[in-house]
Design an enzyme around this catalytic site. Structure first.
Site, PDB file in Angstrom:
ATOM      1  N   GLY A 210     -12.398 -23.535 -30.251  1.00  0.00           N
ATOM      2  CA  GLY A 210     -12.109 -24.941 -30.012  1.00  0.00           C
ATOM      3  C   GLY A 210     -11.340 -25.563 -31.170  1.00  0.00           C
ATOM      4  N   GLY A 211     -11.294 -26.888 -31.177  1.00  0.00           N
ATOM      5  CA  GLY A 211     -10.561 -27.600 -32.214  1.00  0.00           C
ATOM      6  C   GLY A 211      -9.794 -28.785 -31.676  1.00  0.00           C
ATOM      7  CB  ALA A 212      -9.843 -31.798 -30.967  1.00  0.00           C
ATOM      8  CB  SER A 282     -15.019 -27.311 -28.177  1.00  0.00           C
ATOM      9  OG  SER A 282     -14.666 -28.664 -28.294  1.00  0.00           O
ATOM     10  CB  ALA A 283     -10.291 -27.715 -27.227  1.00  0.00           C
ATOM     11  CG  ASP A 384     -21.501 -32.019 -26.978  1.00  0.00           C
ATOM     12  OD1 ASP A 384     -20.842 -32.895 -27.554  1.00  0.00           O
ATOM     13  OD2 ASP A 384     -21.083 -30.872 -26.762  1.00  0.00           O
ATOM     14  CG  HIS A 416     -19.143 -30.518 -29.648  1.00  0.00           C
ATOM     15  ND1 HIS A 416     -18.946 -30.335 -28.298  1.00  0.00           N
ATOM     16  CD2 HIS A 416     -17.990 -30.108 -30.243  1.00  0.00           C
ATOM     17  CE1 HIS A 416     -17.735 -29.851 -28.074  1.00  0.00           C
ATOM     18  NE2 HIS A 416     -17.137 -29.686 -29.242  1.00  0.00           N
TER      19      HIS A 416
END
Length: 475
Positions: A210-212, A282-283, A384, A416
């Protein structure tokens, strides 16, 4: 299977016909040397990012392909036994000798390889920092971003004991093979985490971090890779272009190429091509889900050429992911990922629907596509606040309605980052980790017996620091 020779360096990304962005020179009396980064489909958009003339040079990161000397030697023997020409044999011998010579430079291959990896990591860090600074200038420095940045600094400081130990493993362990090239675009590389026990083919997890959609990096998965490899599972952490280096279409393309490389080459590294699992966090969970669905659509189409098949994926694991962007865009805006930049990442407002797997699977025109999807398991913490757990619950319910085998597994009170960082660093028993391993080893009685007797994970960070990190986490 003949080994593939991978490119030594990445070509200019702007020269690729498949790239969704281009570098366009502009002139200005104020800054005659700047360049404009924009989307081909949205050249009139008001969202534009100024990038220095050295940006293209930074994209040309020198990479050295991982070519197994054992494979080269085996090929030479096979060629000899098969009666092929001496010219091919000599070429293979020269290639093997050349690699051996390079390996022995500077007093030994181990030290030379370590310096190369450190230099590569420094180059990547520099590039990511520059892109992050440019992105920050674009976003503006407001109260919300300042407080989040300070929270991130405190959070990282509290977890430093764990980061140091994981970083040492990442750079120094012989079980980690870093920077394997899988494509011809910038950052088309992956890391492999191999078990110490090399007996028999191992199950494989293709992991997308992930990492937005902005700060994702393959090394973020090193803790998961280390711990899964200790349970005889190979982990491949796939890197991909982030925004502003690429938009959502580029990220999906990179993820798909990485998955294709794993499906077609993992047997050479001791992996079992019949036991490949796809996972994202996540992303990365969103990107992986989009890549999986897009591949299924290609397979259901007529005449569409594919380099890997959805049927090669035994199951998909989504960890703390978001799958309906129309429902999340306002939430992200309130959290600091402003709507204008999020729409730029998704290639415009229409991309919010196009890149929402939960919406796409309900399209009656692709009913034959969803039947191709593997079982889907979505892990999420109920605490989250970056991506609410309702996102996974809703997606699982939607998938079941259209006939896909899916379930959501919720962990009470987990945030999260608890499931991905704090809990694994806490040591002992990790519920999400044990659930994941149990699914992967399902049906393998020998592996399940080893799991039952596996030693508890060691603690990496004191409990008091973990609790403080939980309270200050900006995620």
């Amino acid at each position: 299977m003949q080994p593939q020779l991978l490119p030594i360096s990445n070509p200019n990304p702007s020269s690729s016909s498949s790239s969704s962005s281009e570098i366009i020179p502009i002139t200005s009396s104020a800054s005659a040397g700047t360049m404009l980064f924009g989307s081909e489909d949205d050249m009139a958009a008001t969202t534009r990012i100024l990038i220095s003339p050295t940006f293209e040079d930074e994209m040309k990161i020198e990479t050295r392909p991982l070519i197994s000397r054992t494979l080269s030697y085996t090929d030479t023997l096979s060629s000899t036994s098969g009666g092929s020409g001496s010219h091919q044999q000599q070429q293979r011998r020269r290639r093997t000798a050349s690699e051996t010579s390079l390996f022995s430079l500077s007093g030994g291959g181990r030290r030379h390889s370590f310096r190369q990896n450190m230099g590569r990591a420094a180059s990547d860090t520099y590039l990511l920092t520059r892109l992050g600074c440019k992105l920050l200038r674009y976003l503006g420095v407001g109260y919300r971003w300042v407080t989040r940045f300070l929270s991130l600094g405190c959070y990282a400081f509290l977890l430093i004991p764990g980061f140091i130990q994981v970083g040492y493993y990442y750079f120094c362990s012989s079980q980690v093979q870093r920077g394997i090239v899988y494509g011809d675009q910038p950052r088309n590389r992956l890391d492999l985490y191999l078990p110490k026990n090399g007996d028999g083919p191992k199950p494989v997890v293709a992991f997308i971090t992930g990492g937005a959609w902005i700060i994702g990096y393959k090394a973020w998965g090193s803790l998961l890779g280390q711990q899964l490899s200790e349970r005889d599972i190979i982990v491949a952490c796939i890197d991909y272009r982030n925004f502003p280096q690429g938009t959502m279409g580029d990220m999906i393309q990179d993820a798909s190429r990485g998955i294709s490389f794993i499906c077609n080459n993992i047997a050479e590294y001791g992996g079992d091509p019949d036991r490949i699992y796809l996972m994202g966090q996540s992303a990365g969970a969103h990107i992986a889900a989009c890549a999986l669905l897009e591949q299924a659509i290609k397979e259901a189409g007529e005449g569409e050429s594919t380099s890997w098949s959805v049927s090669q994926i035994n199951a998909y694991f989504g960890l703390s992911g978001g799958y309906n962007l129309l429902n999340l865009v306002d939430h992200f805006h309130s959290r600091g990922l402003y709507r204008r930049i999020f729409e730029s990442i998704m290639e415009g407002e229409e991309g919010l629907r196009r890149y929402s797997p939960e919406i796409k699977v309900q399209d009656p025109d692709i009913r034959n596509v969803v039947s191709l999807l593997p079982p889907i398991i979505l892990f999420h913490g109920t605490g989250d606040y970056s991506i609410p757990s309702d996102s996974s619950k809703s997606f699982a319910e939607t998938l079941r309605k259209v006939g896909v085998k899916a379930e959501s597994v919720l962990y009470e009170g987990k945030t999260h980052t608890d499931l991905f960082l704090q809990d694994p660093m806490r040591g002992g028993r990790d519920d999400m980790f044990e659930d994941l391993v149990a699914i992967i080893h399902d049906g393998d009685s020998e592996a399940l017996a080893k799991d039952a007797n596996a030693p508890l994970k060691k603690r990496l960070v004191p409990e008091c620091m973990l609790k403080l990190a939980h309270s200050v986490s900006p995620f």
